[in-house]
Write an enzyme that holds these catalytic residues in place. Structure first.
Site, PDB file in Angstrom:
ATOM      1  N   THR A  75      -3.833 -32.082  22.283  1.00 40.68           N
ATOM      2  CA  THR A  75      -4.429 -31.954  23.614  1.00 40.68           C
ATOM      3  C   THR A  75      -3.955 -33.102  24.482  1.00 40.68           C
ATOM      4  O   THR A  75      -3.865 -34.240  24.013  1.00 40.68           O
ATOM      5  CB  THR A  75      -5.970 -31.938  23.554  1.00 40.68           C
ATOM      6  OG1 THR A  75      -6.480 -31.967  24.893  1.00 40.68           O
ATOM      7  CG2 THR A  75      -6.545 -33.105  22.779  1.00 40.68           C
ATOM      8  N   GLY A  76      -3.633 -32.803  25.724  1.00 39.75           N
ATOM      9  CA  GLY A  76      -3.119 -33.829  26.623  1.00 39.75           C
ATOM     10  C   GLY A  76      -2.199 -33.178  27.628  1.00 39.75           C
ATOM     11  O   GLY A  76      -2.140 -31.942  27.698  1.00 39.75           O
ATOM     12  N   GLY A 102       0.557 -31.363  28.802  1.00 48.02           N
ATOM     13  CA  GLY A 102       1.464 -30.547  28.009  1.00 48.02           C
ATOM     14  C   GLY A 102       2.938 -30.823  28.233  1.00 48.02           C
ATOM     15  O   GLY A 102       3.752 -30.654  27.323  1.00 48.02           O
ATOM     16  N   ARG A 148       2.817 -21.866  35.440  1.00 46.46           N
ATOM     17  CA  ARG A 148       2.965 -23.011  34.520  1.00 46.46           C
ATOM     18  C   ARG A 148       2.323 -22.727  33.149  1.00 46.46           C
ATOM     19  O   ARG A 148       1.222 -22.213  33.063  1.00 46.46           O
ATOM     20  CB  ARG A 148       2.302 -24.231  35.160  1.00 46.46           C
ATOM     21  CG  ARG A 148       2.382 -25.507  34.333  1.00 46.46           C
ATOM     22  CD  ARG A 148       1.147 -25.761  33.508  1.00 46.46           C
ATOM     23  NE  ARG A 148       1.197 -27.065  32.841  1.00 46.46           N
ATOM     24  CZ  ARG A 148       0.401 -27.414  31.846  1.00 46.46           C
ATOM     25  NH1 ARG A 148      -0.499 -26.583  31.386  1.00 46.46           N
ATOM     26  NH2 ARG A 148       0.500 -28.602  31.299  1.00 46.46           N
ATOM     27  N   VAL A 149       3.039 -23.062  32.106  1.00 45.13           N
ATOM     28  CA  VAL A 149       2.510 -22.952  30.750  1.00 45.13           C
ATOM     29  C   VAL A 149       2.613 -24.334  30.098  1.00 45.13           C
ATOM     30  O   VAL A 149       3.638 -25.000  30.228  1.00 45.13           O
ATOM     31  CB  VAL A 149       3.308 -21.913  29.923  1.00 45.13           C
ATOM     32  CG1 VAL A 149       2.794 -21.859  28.494  1.00 45.13           C
ATOM     33  CG2 VAL A 149       3.220 -20.526  30.567  1.00 45.13           C
ATOM     34  N   GLY A 150       1.555 -24.743  29.428  1.00 46.66           N
ATOM     35  CA  GLY A 150       1.555 -26.054  28.771  1.00 46.66           C
ATOM     36  C   GLY A 150       2.008 -25.972  27.329  1.00 46.66           C
ATOM     37  O   GLY A 150       2.676 -25.015  26.915  1.00 46.66           O
ATOM     38  N   ASP A 151       1.641 -26.975  26.566  1.00 38.92           N
ATOM     39  CA  ASP A 151       2.094 -27.076  25.176  1.00 38.92           C
ATOM     40  C   ASP A 151       1.254 -26.252  24.208  1.00 38.92           C
ATOM     41  O   ASP A 151       1.738 -25.884  23.138  1.00 38.92           O
ATOM     42  CB  ASP A 151       2.020 -28.537  24.727  1.00 38.92           C
ATOM     43  CG  ASP A 151       0.592 -29.070  24.829  1.00 38.92           C
ATOM     44  OD1 ASP A 151      -0.025 -28.911  25.906  1.00 38.92           O
ATOM     45  OD2 ASP A 151       0.083 -29.626  23.840  1.00 38.92           O
ATOM     46  N   THR A 153      -9.347 -28.987  26.549  1.00 39.59           N
ATOM     47  CA  THR A 153      -8.701 -28.045  25.633  1.00 39.59           C
ATOM     48  C   THR A 153      -9.379 -28.128  24.267  1.00 39.59           C
ATOM     49  O   THR A 153      -9.858 -29.191  23.884  1.00 39.59           O
ATOM     50  CB  THR A 153      -7.214 -28.457  25.515  1.00 39.59           C
ATOM     51  OG1 THR A 153      -6.596 -28.190  26.766  1.00 39.59           O
ATOM     52  CG2 THR A 153      -6.476 -27.716  24.411  1.00 39.59           C
TER      53      THR A 153
HETATM   54  N1  ASP Z   1      -2.430 -29.518  26.703  1.00 37.87           N
HETATM   55  C1  ASP Z   1      -3.039 -28.721  27.717  1.00 37.87           C
HETATM   56  C2  ASP Z   1      -1.963 -28.246  28.674  1.00 37.87           C
HETATM   57  O1  ASP Z   1      -1.126 -29.031  29.061  1.00 37.87           O
HETATM   58  C3  ASP Z   1      -4.095 -29.437  28.510  1.00 37.87           C
HETATM   59  C4  ASP Z   1      -4.999 -30.346  27.726  1.00 37.87           C
HETATM   60  O2  ASP Z   1      -4.934 -30.400  26.508  1.00 37.87           O
HETATM   61  O3  ASP Z   1      -5.821 -31.024  28.350  1.00 37.87           O
HETATM   62  O4  ASP Z   1      -2.001 -27.106  29.060  1.00 37.87           O
END
Ligand code: ASP
Length: 350
Positions: free
Chosen positions: A265-266, A268, A242-245, A214
């Site tokens: 990033t991580g 979500g 699915r939707v992340g953060d 990301t």
């Molecule tokens: N945060 C992003 C999500 O969960 C993925 C990522 O940052 O690696 O969609």
């Protein structure tokens, strides 16, 4: 883990450059990330490492150019993210990860710390630069967040650059999908039409089969305004819309001149439940914590305690900059007035 207040160091460097003993805060600053995750030295060949460092440098420089000329933090973060969205090394725009159905569904958000205006899109499939679509939502619609077909339709209506979904395709991410679906015993879909004929610009470069990559940017401009932007393909083999953060204001993206601007990033699912970005800013605003201490509190303590993985970058209107991550690496770059641009990947780098 970073425990040193980078903001203070920056101020000291600026003071030395001024030839004064007093601490002067930089008037502009930018921090960029290209994803956090398991990134070890042994995973990258020298050529691969050089490619990531060059990409991070180029993206940060694009933001620096805007800020140096007195441009806005919003323009700086958008310019930076647009470059990274075109770069197949990262999980955003071209090079995004695939859903279980074999599609690229892209999420992005942008926020203006001056006004608290925000724009976000989720699950878009044909916009070359989702970050610019998020900005269009912020500036030209009366909404904050659009998703799916409606967001795609709005993008077309607003005249944003449209691409064939195969534009986003890379072999490397397709292989990650096959691996992920194989381990979940799910069927492997056909690749997007047209993908087979495309040479893979990331071939031989990328090291990991993981879900990270990301991209995000936060900036402070000479008028004292901060902004944040994040763009992603989400997580490999995501299902059911699915939707992340990243596109969720307060979770993966947040900016307020009253405190700070943050991009995360991580995984979500953890960032959403902890409202990571807003929490960092709330600690700065309401508890008077330094930016670094606030970022460490949320990432090293709260995110880690919940079992989440990832990191953040942040900037404050007074020139403090910070990052914090609990993974082995995070692609990152930082620059500020009076301080040269630096790029880091591993934990032992400044
Ligand atoms: N945060 C992003 C999500 O969960 C993925 C990522 O940052 O690696 O969609």
């Amino acid at each position: 883990m970073r425990r040193i207040g980078l903001g203070l160091i920056l101020a000291a460097v600026a003071a030395m450059a001024n030839g004064s003993g007093a601490l002067a805060a930089p008037k502009w600053a930018i921090v960029v990330h290209g994803g956090a995750g398991v990134i070890e030295r042994r995973d990258l060949t020298p050529a691969q490492e050089a490619a990531y460092r060059a990409a991070m440098t180029k993206a940060a420089e694009a933001g620096v150019q805007v800020l140096q000329k007195g441009g806005s933090a919003l323009d700086a973060v958008e310019a930076t993210i647009r470059l990274l969205e075109d770069d197949p090394l990262f999980n955003a725009g071209r090079g995004a990860v695939f859903t279980a159905a074999g599609r690229n569904e892209l999420d992005a958000a942008i926020m203006d710390g001056r006004t608290l205006a925000a724009g976000a899109v989720a699950g878009v499939t044909r916009t070359r630069h989702p970050i610019s679509l998020a900005r269009a939502v912020m500036e030209r619609s009366s909404h904050v967040m659009l998703q799916g077909e409606g967001a795609d339709a709005y993008s077309l209506e607003q005249g944003l650059e449209q691409v064939d979904p195969a534009w986003f395709f890379t072999e490397r991410r397709w292989r990650s999908l096959e691996k992920a679906l194989g381990s979940q015993r799910l069927p492997i879909p056909d690749p997007p039409k047209g993908a087979e004929d495309r040479p893979d610009p990331a071939e031989g470069l990328a090291h990991d089969e993981g879900k990270h990559g990301t991209v995000g940017a936060v900036a402070l401009d000479v008028r004292g305004n901060v902004a944040a932007a994040t763009s992603t393909g989400g997580t490999t083999a995501k299902r059911w819309g699915r939707v992340g953060d990243s596109p969720i204001i307060g979770a993966g993206t947040y900016a307020s001149n009253a405190s700070c601007a943050v991009s995360g990033t991580g995984t979500g699912e953890y960032f959403i439940r902890l409202t990571v970005a807003r929490d960092i800013c709330a600690l700065v605003e309401m508890k008077g914590m330094s930016l670094q201490a606030a970022a460490d509190q949320v990432v090293q303590t709260e995110l880690t305690r919940l079992g989440g993985d990832g990191g953040v970058i942040a900037v404050a209107p007074d020139g403090q900059i910070a990052w914090s991550y609990n993974t082995s690496g995070m692609y990152r770059a930082a620059a500020a007035e009076g301080r040269p641009l630096t790029v880091g990947i591993y934990k032992d780098e400044p």
